[in-house]
Design a protein around this motif. Structure first.
Motif, mmCIF file in Angstrom:
data_model
loop_
_atom_site.group_PDB
_atom_site.id
_atom_site.type_symbol
_atom_site.label_atom_id
_atom_site.label_comp_id
_atom_site.label_asym_id
_atom_site.label_seq_id
_atom_site.Cartn_x
_atom_site.Cartn_y
_atom_site.Cartn_z
ATOM 1 N N TRP A 291 14.816 -19.770 -68.947
ATOM 2 C CA TRP A 291 15.111 -21.033 -68.676
ATOM 3 C C TRP A 291 16.104 -20.897 -67.511
ATOM 4 O O TRP A 291 17.128 -19.543 -67.919
ATOM 5 C CB TRP A 291 15.395 -22.038 -69.629
ATOM 6 C CG TRP A 291 15.881 -22.839 -68.774
ATOM 7 C CD1 TRP A 291 15.512 -24.409 -68.374
ATOM 8 C CD2 TRP A 291 17.489 -23.764 -68.795
ATOM 9 N NE1 TRP A 291 16.046 -25.419 -67.800
ATOM 10 C CE2 TRP A 291 17.132 -24.740 -68.043
ATOM 11 C CE3 TRP A 291 18.600 -23.103 -68.335
ATOM 12 C CZ2 TRP A 291 18.509 -25.577 -67.630
ATOM 13 C CZ3 TRP A 291 19.910 -23.186 -67.999
ATOM 14 C CH2 TRP A 291 19.325 -24.882 -67.474
ATOM 15 N N TYR A 308 11.080 -22.378 -65.765
ATOM 16 C CA TYR A 308 10.780 -21.806 -67.513
ATOM 17 C C TYR A 308 10.235 -20.664 -67.352
ATOM 18 O O TYR A 308 9.489 -20.150 -66.556
ATOM 19 C CB TYR A 308 10.349 -22.727 -67.357
ATOM 20 C CG TYR A 308 11.241 -24.456 -68.751
ATOM 21 C CD1 TYR A 308 12.104 -24.654 -69.560
ATOM 22 C CD2 TYR A 308 11.177 -25.274 -67.420
ATOM 23 C CE1 TYR A 308 12.490 -25.596 -69.751
ATOM 24 C CE2 TYR A 308 12.252 -26.200 -67.859
ATOM 25 C CZ TYR A 308 12.775 -26.423 -69.336
ATOM 26 O OH TYR A 308 13.170 -27.474 -68.915
ATOM 27 N N LEU A 341 14.215 -22.773 -75.354
ATOM 28 C CA LEU A 341 14.143 -22.908 -74.669
ATOM 29 C C LEU A 341 13.525 -24.208 -74.667
ATOM 30 O O LEU A 341 13.121 -25.290 -73.475
ATOM 31 C CB LEU A 341 12.413 -22.549 -74.504
ATOM 32 C CG LEU A 341 11.756 -22.900 -73.155
ATOM 33 C CD1 LEU A 341 12.182 -21.950 -71.183
ATOM 34 C CD2 LEU A 341 10.270 -22.007 -73.204
ATOM 35 N N ALA A 358 12.458 -28.982 -74.249
ATOM 36 C CA ALA A 358 12.202 -28.305 -72.322
ATOM 37 C C ALA A 358 12.505 -29.515 -71.446
ATOM 38 O O ALA A 358 12.217 -29.246 -70.238
ATOM 39 C CB ALA A 358 10.707 -27.186 -72.654
#
Length: 416
Positions: A291, A308, A341, A358
């Motif tokens: 990330w 991502y 994440l 996320a």
């Protein structure tokens, strides 16, 4: 925020944190936080009054904070205009040990303060911030009980970023004084724990001048102020600060010898300048999930998002957070930090929020920010979390500094 992940936060949130400190007389060590609980849902932030014990950081203006891989915490600053003071805590900030080199002094300046990189409680490195182009690194393999100076002279080092893969192997990226949107960039590596540094690549001639000296090196455009990260010895990333209408990151797949631009989807918002605010963070034992944060600034507002990756940084997808974040003034600094994440925190200029999916959804933490009570506009130099509950924030203004601690995911804070 490496400045192991180095981050900034807006004036409003800092006022919330510092205002609690301003209402308690004296410098104090950390106390337990106020309200306990999960960072999900809206809760009112609190700052716990500290004990009467003197602060270990009295008379020291802190300038850096880092959390090492074995949960060891480091904080440092200058006790005067010329001396670095470094502290280490192995128990989450309950106790602090001063581990600064006694001799010689490690001077700094307003433009180049000393920086620290730590791998664990034993292995750490100091890079002086004294004026001048050429510097030398200091290193310790016993937690700061003893220090040695590298014999390697490091030229053209106006600022530096460093990362270590284990106790002996690491990279150092130096940047020359920047001008006209460009800067010289020189990458070194060490295989012996920082005792010696070897040149990997450079886009300038170290003998003088700015003619590219080695093929496949860094581009001259952009600045390297947002860090560097390596997934392993071969694969590394460096975001470049530019004024283009697309974000820039360069990557290497051959241990830093050559660098290429990363292909990234451009945010759909038009009329704003996107900037990646930190080098990628990798998660999991296989380090396939990654990330990195993005802020897109225009004349009137700034929007937030993140990139991502689930394949070790080979490909990247973009997620816009604007449905969950305010469109803040471009002069208001924002902050995003993730511990996986899935889980992270975002300050959008108006409120602190938390996600566990996320960034698909965000929930407020600690309520709305309070009105700025401090006229000197303090700044947050760094923000780190060690799991979902424990976190630290380093806050300072022109004359003072505070290290803040949360034990409930940012709902309440105490200062150390």
């Amino acid at each position: 925020m490496n400045k192991k992940l180095k981050l900034a936060v807006s004036v409003s949130l800092l006022a919330v944190l510092l205002s609690g400190c301003a209402n308690v007389s004296g410098d104090s060590v950390s106390g337990s936080s106020g309200a306990q609980g999960s960072p999900s849902g809206t809760q009112v932030a609190a700052v716990t009054p500290a004990s009467a014990e003197p602060s270990p950081f009295a008379n020291i203006r802190l300038s850096g904070l880092q959390l090492a891989k074995d949960h060891t915490l480091y904080v440092w600053g200058n006790s005067d205009e010329s001396t670095l003071t470094l502290f280490q805590s192995t128990d989450g900030g309950a106790r602090w040990k001063r581990i600064s080199p006694e001799n010689p002094e490690l001077p700094g300046s307003a433009y180049a303060e000393p920086t620290v990189t730590a791998y664990d409680r034993n292995h750490l490195w100091l890079f002086p911030g004294e004026p001048g182009d050429t510097k030398t690194a200091w290193y310790s393999a016993d937690g700061g009980s003893s220090w040695k100076q590298s014999p390697t002279k490091l030229p053209y080092m106006f600022s530096q970023q460093s990362v270590f893969l284990h106790e002996t192997e690491g990279y150092l990226l130096s940047q020359t004084d920047a001008a006209m949107g460009s800067s010289g960039k020189v990458l070194y590596e060490t295989q012996d724990g920082g005792a010696t540094w070897n040149l990997v690549t450079s886009n300038i001639s170290l003998e003088g001048g700015f003619v590219p000296a080695l093929d496949g090196s860094f581009p001259t455009y952009g600045f390297t102020d947002y860090g560097m990260s390596f997934r392993d010895r071969e694969h590394g990333w460096v975001p470049l600060q530019t004024r283009d209408e697309r974000p820039h990151v360069v990557q290497t797949s051959d241990a830093g010898k050559s660098w290429q631009e990363v292909s990234l989807p451009v945010p759909s918002s038009r009329g704003c300048l996107p900037q990646i605010m930190a080098a990628p963070s990798f998660y999991g034992d296989d380090k396939q999930e990654a990330w990195m944060p993005l802020q897109c600034s225009s004349d009137n507002s700034a929007q937030l998002g993140g990139y991502y990756s689930q394949d070790g940084g080979k490909t990247w997808a973009y997620r816009n957070f604007r449905e969950h974040a305010a469109r803040v003034e471009p002069s208001v600094e924002t902050a995003m930090t993730f511990i996986s994440l899935q889980e992270g925190w975002m300050w959008d200029g108006e409120q602190l929020t938390h996600t566990t999916d996320a960034g698909v959804t965000w929930k407020p933490v600690g309520g709305r920010a309070f009105v700025d009570l401090l006229p000197d506009k303090p700044q947050l130099l760094d923000l780190v979390f060690d799991g979902p509950d424990q976190g630290w924030a380093l806050v300072r203004n022109e004359t003072d500094s505070r290290l803040l601690h949360t034990e409930d995911g940012g709902v309440s804070w105490a200062y150390e």
